[in-house]
Design a protein around this motif. Structure first.
Motif, PDB file in Angstrom:
ATOM      1  N   ALA A  65      54.781 -13.643  15.332  1.00  0.00           N
ATOM      2  CA  ALA A  65      54.294 -12.291  15.046  1.00  0.00           C
ATOM      3  C   ALA A  65      54.373 -11.947  13.568  1.00  0.00           C
ATOM      4  CB  ALA A  65      55.093 -11.272  15.856  1.00  0.00           C
ATOM      5  N   ARG A  67      52.333 -12.216  11.223  1.00  0.00           N
ATOM      6  CA  ARG A  67      51.112 -11.685  10.603  1.00  0.00           C
ATOM      7  C   ARG A  67      50.692 -10.341  11.185  1.00  0.00           C
ATOM      8  NH1 ARG A  67      47.211 -17.062   9.929  1.00  0.00           N
ATOM      9  NH2 ARG A  67      48.688 -18.269   8.647  1.00  0.00           N
ATOM     10  N   ASP A  68      51.503  -9.799  12.058  1.00  0.00           N
ATOM     11  CA  ASP A  68      51.205  -8.487  12.644  1.00  0.00           C
ATOM     12  C   ASP A  68      51.677  -7.415  11.664  1.00  0.00           C
ATOM     13  OD1 ASP A  68      51.156  -6.081  14.131  1.00  0.00           O
ATOM     14  OD2 ASP A  68      51.318  -7.212  15.992  1.00  0.00           O
ATOM     15  N   ARG A  70      51.406  -4.129  11.477  1.00  0.00           N
ATOM     16  CA  ARG A  70      52.095  -2.939  11.985  1.00  0.00           C
ATOM     17  C   ARG A  70      53.539  -3.243  12.361  1.00  0.00           C
ATOM     18  NH1 ARG A  70      48.602  -0.154  16.579  1.00  0.00           N
ATOM     19  NH2 ARG A  70      48.689  -2.272  17.389  1.00  0.00           N
ATOM     20  N   VAL A  71      53.753  -4.389  12.949  1.00  0.00           N
ATOM     21  CA  VAL A  71      55.114  -4.786  13.320  1.00  0.00           C
ATOM     22  C   VAL A  71      55.970  -4.968  12.067  1.00  0.00           C
ATOM     23  CG1 VAL A  71      56.491  -6.665  14.316  1.00  0.00           C
ATOM     24  CG2 VAL A  71      54.469  -5.826  15.516  1.00  0.00           C
ATOM     25  N   GLY A 109      53.409  -2.650  19.203  1.00  0.00           N
ATOM     26  CA  GLY A 109      53.317  -4.069  18.866  1.00  0.00           C
ATOM     27  C   GLY A 109      52.173  -4.773  19.578  1.00  0.00           C
ATOM     28  N   ASP A 110      51.360  -5.520  18.828  1.00  0.00           N
ATOM     29  CA  ASP A 110      50.239  -6.254  19.421  1.00  0.00           C
ATOM     30  C   ASP A 110      50.687  -7.577  20.035  1.00  0.00           C
ATOM     31  OD1 ASP A 110      48.401  -4.338  18.731  1.00  0.00           O
ATOM     32  OD2 ASP A 110      47.994  -5.215  16.770  1.00  0.00           O
ATOM     33  N   GLN A 111      51.687  -8.201  19.418  1.00  0.00           N
ATOM     34  CA  GLN A 111      52.216  -9.444  19.948  1.00  0.00           C
ATOM     35  C   GLN A 111      53.071  -9.134  21.181  1.00  0.00           C
ATOM     36  OE1 GLN A 111      51.547 -12.471  18.842  1.00  0.00           O
ATOM     37  NE2 GLN A 111      50.264 -11.807  17.149  1.00  0.00           N
ATOM     38  N   ARG A 113      55.461  -7.751  23.306  1.00  0.00           N
ATOM     39  CA  ARG A 113      56.323  -6.672  22.836  1.00  0.00           C
ATOM     40  C   ARG A 113      57.799  -6.940  23.051  1.00  0.00           C
ATOM     41  NH1 ARG A 113      52.512  -1.761  25.156  1.00  0.00           N
ATOM     42  NH2 ARG A 113      50.765  -2.143  23.751  1.00  0.00           N
ATOM     43  N   THR A 116      59.031  -8.941  19.848  1.00  0.00           N
ATOM     44  CA  THR A 116      59.100  -8.202  18.592  1.00  0.00           C
ATOM     45  C   THR A 116      60.131  -7.079  18.676  1.00  0.00           C
ATOM     46  OG1 THR A 116      57.233  -6.830  19.308  1.00  0.00           O
ATOM     47  CG2 THR A 116      56.735  -8.734  17.916  1.00  0.00           C
TER      48      THR A 116
END
Length: 282
Positions: A65, A67-68, A70-71, A109-111, A113, A116
């Motif tokens: 994660a 490259r996320d 927002r995270v 979280g997109d990954q 959750r 993360t």
């Protein structure tokens, strides 16, 4: 045949070089950590914040994660605000910031959750526990050094006992190199740390031996937990930031588990600013 016999030499040389790197890194990092812990206050809080952010970034790298955006932003800002709050003795707002940050990741979280979110919780736990245990003006530094030396003793004892004795594996599916001999060796050296503190007049023998045994065991479980996470995602080292040791997660996995439990034990026997006394005075 002569070539076959000579083949292991580079492997042995690499192992020796890696050991020397581990020793050199430890000789620099351990005294530095203790010196900053002695200073305490903003210096210890700043170090704890920087390390917590590093732990979080390594965790994201492991679970895929990193490259996320927002995270990354939510997690790093959460730890920064939490650290600043603790730096200025604003424990309540710091705890609230950590809770809101973890909740934010759980929602945004997109990954996956759970990974993360648990990573931010892990890093925040390391940060909060490290600073809370040091807050005690009378016993904070002693209690923190005790935890550090127990964890280091567990690592060192496990390393040498495991390599010299070998024998049955502790949990081969999670960590193929760890052995029961290493686990027992780490426990024994941690008990000697507890005994040394008692003989030096920092507490009673039996309670400190019990505390050393519990924290050593939890430290080793923390190590296994991090190994299980890395194995789940097919990662060998969390990073290569520390020569000979790997990453911050590789070096601090046992400490995070031990200091978190130490704070809980201290809280059951003392106030928020008396955690060190709760650990040392029985």
């Amino acid at each position: 045949m002569s070539q076959d016999k000579a083949a292991p030499a580079p492997v042995a040389e690499q192992g020796s070089r890696n050991f020397l790197l581990r020793v050199a890194a430890a000789l620099v990092l351990a005294p530095t950590a203790i010196a900053i812990a002695y200073v305490g206050g903003w210096a210890w809080a700043a170090l704890g914040t920087a390390v917590a952010i590093g732990l979080f970034l390594e965790w994201l790298s492991i679970v895929g994660a990193a490259r996320d955006f927002r995270v990354l932003v939510i997690g790093c800002l959460t730890l920064l605000v939490c650290g600043i709050g603790l730096m200025f003795d604003k424990t309540g707002p710091a705890m609230l910031a950590a809770a809101l940050g973890v909740g934010g990741l759980a929602v945004l979280g997109d990954q996956p959750r759970r990974w993360t979110t648990s990573g931010l919780g892990y890093a925040a736990t390391a940060l909060i526990a490290s600073i809370l245990i040091r807050l005690d003006p009378e016993y904070g530094f002693t209690a923190l050094v005790l935890v550090l030396l127990i964890v280091w003793g567990s690592d060192i004892g496990g390393y040498f006992a495991g390599r010299s004795i070998g024998g049955p594996k502790l949990w081969p599916r999670v960590s193929p190199k760890k052995t029961w001999a290493g686990a027992i060796g780490g426990l024994v050296l941690s008990l000697l740390v507890g005994l040394g503190f008692a003989l030096a007049g920092f507490g009673k023998v039996l309670p400190l031996l019990m505390l050393a045994a519990v924290l050593s065991t939890v430290s080793q479980l923390g190590d296994l937990f991090e190994s299980a996470v890395k194995r789940r995602f097919g990662v060998k080292d969390s990073s290569h930031i520390i020569p000979g040791h790997g990453g911050l997660l590789d070096r601090l996995d046992g400490y995070v588990a031990a200091v978190a439990l130490a704070v809980l034990i201290g809280l059951t026997r003392g106030s928020l600013d008396g955690i060190g006394r709760g650990l040392m005075v029985w």
